[in-house]
Design a protein around this motif. Sequence first.
Motif, PDB file in Angstrom:
ATOM      1  N   VAL A  42      23.833 -23.919  31.892  1.00 47.53           N
ATOM      2  CA  VAL A  42      22.504 -22.581  31.556  1.00 47.53           C
ATOM      3  C   VAL A  42      23.063 -21.645  30.707  1.00 47.53           C
ATOM      4  O   VAL A  42      22.226 -21.403  29.822  1.00 47.53           O
ATOM      5  CB  VAL A  42      22.246 -22.075  32.979  1.00 47.53           C
ATOM      6  N   LYS A  43      24.232 -21.430  30.572  1.00 42.24           N
ATOM      7  CA  LYS A  43      25.069 -20.348  29.570  1.00 42.24           C
ATOM      8  C   LYS A  43      24.994 -20.699  28.399  1.00 42.24           C
ATOM      9  O   LYS A  43      24.994 -20.007  27.289  1.00 42.24           O
ATOM     10  CB  LYS A  43      26.478 -20.063  30.252  1.00 42.24           C
TER      11      LYS A  43
ATOM     12  N   LEU B 207      22.197 -21.999  26.760  1.00 39.15           N
ATOM     13  CA  LEU B 207      20.706 -21.953  26.320  1.00 39.15           C
ATOM     14  C   LEU B 207      20.842 -20.498  25.439  1.00 39.15           C
ATOM     15  O   LEU B 207      21.279 -19.493  25.967  1.00 39.15           O
ATOM     16  CB  LEU B 207      19.903 -21.961  27.426  1.00 39.15           C
TER      17      LEU B 207
ATOM     18  N   GLY C 103      17.644 -19.032  24.585  1.00 45.28           N
ATOM     19  CA  GLY C 103      16.400 -18.261  25.086  1.00 45.28           C
ATOM     20  C   GLY C 103      15.439 -18.019  23.926  1.00 45.28           C
ATOM     21  O   GLY C 103      14.649 -17.112  24.080  1.00 45.28           O
TER      22      GLY C 103
ATOM     23  N   GLU D 133      13.755 -22.757  27.128  1.00 46.26           N
ATOM     24  CA  GLU D 133      14.965 -22.458  27.680  1.00 46.26           C
ATOM     25  C   GLU D 133      14.940 -20.849  28.420  1.00 46.26           C
ATOM     26  O   GLU D 133      15.400 -20.782  29.277  1.00 46.26           O
ATOM     27  CB  GLU D 133      15.729 -21.984  26.297  1.00 46.26           C
ATOM     28  N   GLN D 134      13.863 -20.142  28.067  1.00 45.22           N
ATOM     29  CA  GLN D 134      13.612 -18.971  28.711  1.00 45.22           C
ATOM     30  C   GLN D 134      13.155 -19.054  30.369  1.00 45.22           C
ATOM     31  O   GLN D 134      13.788 -18.456  31.126  1.00 45.22           O
ATOM     32  CB  GLN D 134      12.236 -18.200  28.093  1.00 45.22           C
TER      33      GLN D 134
ATOM     34  N   ILE E 233      16.572 -20.140  31.980  1.00 43.23           N
ATOM     35  CA  ILE E 233      17.253 -18.932  32.078  1.00 43.23           C
ATOM     36  C   ILE E 233      16.940 -18.213  33.297  1.00 43.23           C
ATOM     37  O   ILE E 233      17.614 -17.881  34.175  1.00 43.23           O
ATOM     38  CB  ILE E 233      17.548 -18.244  31.056  1.00 43.23           C
TER      39      ILE E 233
ATOM     40  N   ARG F  30      17.564 -19.911  36.359  1.00 42.56           N
ATOM     41  CA  ARG F  30      19.003 -20.383  36.563  1.00 42.56           C
ATOM     42  C   ARG F  30      19.192 -21.591  37.011  1.00 42.56           C
ATOM     43  O   ARG F  30      19.875 -21.950  37.876  1.00 42.56           O
ATOM     44  CB  ARG F  30      19.760 -19.179  37.598  1.00 42.56           C
TER      45      ARG F  30
ATOM     46  N   LYS G  79      19.620 -26.070  35.824  1.00 41.11           N
ATOM     47  CA  LYS G  79      20.024 -27.003  34.581  1.00 41.11           C
ATOM     48  C   LYS G  79      18.964 -27.987  34.625  1.00 41.11           C
ATOM     49  O   LYS G  79      18.966 -28.931  33.619  1.00 41.11           O
ATOM     50  CB  LYS G  79      21.294 -27.686  34.784  1.00 41.11           C
TER      51      LYS G  79
END
Length: 600
Positions: free
Chosen positions: A563-564, A566, A568, A573-574, A577, A580, A582
């Motif tokens: 996730v980190k 991405l 955004g 993607e938003q 995120i 939280r 995958k």
Amino acid sequence: MKPTMEILENIKQNSARNKDEVFTRLYRYMLRPDLYYQAYQNLYANNGASTQGVNTDTADGFSKAKIEQIIKMLTDETYTPHPARRTYIQKANGKMRPLGIPTFTDKLVQEALRMILEAVYEPVFMDCSHGFRPNRSCHTALKSIKRGFNGIRWFVEGDIKGCFDNINHTTLVGIINSKIKDARLIKLVWKLLKAGYCEDWQHHMTYSGTPQGGICSPIFANIYLHELDKFVVNLAKGFDRPKERKFTPEYQKIISKMEYIRKKLKTAEDDEKSELLHRQEILRKELLRTPCKSQTDKKLKYVRYADDFLIGVNGSKEDCVQIKRQLSEFIAGTLKMELSEEKTLITHSNEYARFLGYDVRVRRNNQIRYGGPQKRSKRTLSGKVELCVPLEEKIMRFLFDNKVVRQTEDGSVKPERRKSLLRCTDLEIVSAYNAELRGICNYYSIASNFGKLDYFAYLMEYSCLKTFAGKHKSKISKIMAQYKDGRGSWGIPYETKQGRKRCYFAKYRDCKDAWNPTDQISQAAVRYAYTTTTFEKRLSAKVCELCGATDAERYEIHHVRKVKDLQGKEPWEQIMIAKRRKTLVVCEGCHKLIHGKRVL
């Protein structure tokens, strides 16, 4: 229809009640959709779920249609596993270890097969086996040595040469066939073993071994080496012999004299008692210097983790040579493998034997301690197992390999800044050091010389501070002054929803005798709770979590590695995120747009 996980739990209980039971008709459980939802649940969170095999098949795109396709191929027996993509990782000794990476579809099938085999075999495996089993780890193997190897006189360190690469397919299938009478399941096992591998765009056949990296490889290895466990346990039954006498003649003679004095003290006059007590004290000191154990017994203890095993022997060195010869003959004759001569060593228990990264020995220590209900002096350490951290071979090698320290011209060791971390944020730097420090200290948390990791923690902390100083072009003293908390410690401040917090540098002593150093996943939840996974519910809802469509013909799971990672920038993607997660259940149209990198 009864949930498959509930059926597998019943199979496990039946196998535990009757360890000689033969199972039939297990292949039909491979044709149940809920088993593959559970398989995906087990696999999707792994970093390897996004790693491609010989094609582009990954955890991304999982759907109900994919499960139906797998079940259809398994039903008409047209399923053929793809060859694994071979890659290499470096071993501790500098050699390269081959890894096979299957396609994700093959991973799902292997995971489903693994769950079935585990239900059958897990209750059958012996307590001496600790590798690749639920709720077992290196620490459970080491703790069993600490409990069961007290007083052992010799170690036989065992290692099977190229174990995973040399498993004989015919022997393995014969072992499975003796427990599971299901022709279709055995045929599937054959297909997985003979799938081959691709290296440099060339297909290679596999004539022996199971691919390291395959989902089924650990359970296959345990089934195979269970035969070795049974052989050693039977060997121990014929080898073990009770003591002819408990104490040595010298020790028994002193005890008799002390018993005589104790009886005489009951009727002695006051003027005789002082002399008798003085003689008793002299005999007590002499007793603590005299060998106690008669060493007339014979005993064999055995612990195995994967292909590494340690045998403790109470007997002569000739007995150890005979045991090693019998092991070599069994492994060569029955298992069709080879015992590594250079790694299979016979070591006296007063010297260190290496097992699972620890140095193991039995103390010969006459140090006297006072305690117990009677407040008597005792040799409490003599004959006890000692597990030690190999500082030079493991800890210092780690520090040098990761550029944490450097050696000066005079031979001393100094902390060094790590250039590879200079571009990270301060919080990421201290988190990286904490993860490494906790990882090593947790692993060695049961070591007798755990306190010697204090020097390791010091080098790690000052390397971290030097990395900060190099990043900010400053000095260690200024860094500590900047990040001190006013209570004698320092930490990196960061903001959370709950307010400002600090990430402190880890304290190595917090890892000492950690309650759960092996990071085991809690099994508190009842198995029946897993009968319906969240993925099954989300796919069955037939709602696109991106556009909200409910009339699409097909819904799939979009999967990302982390996730980190991405940015955004895109709506999908938003959403990931914000959740939280995958994974994201999307309709087929949205999934194509995501991979086409078009703005939705």
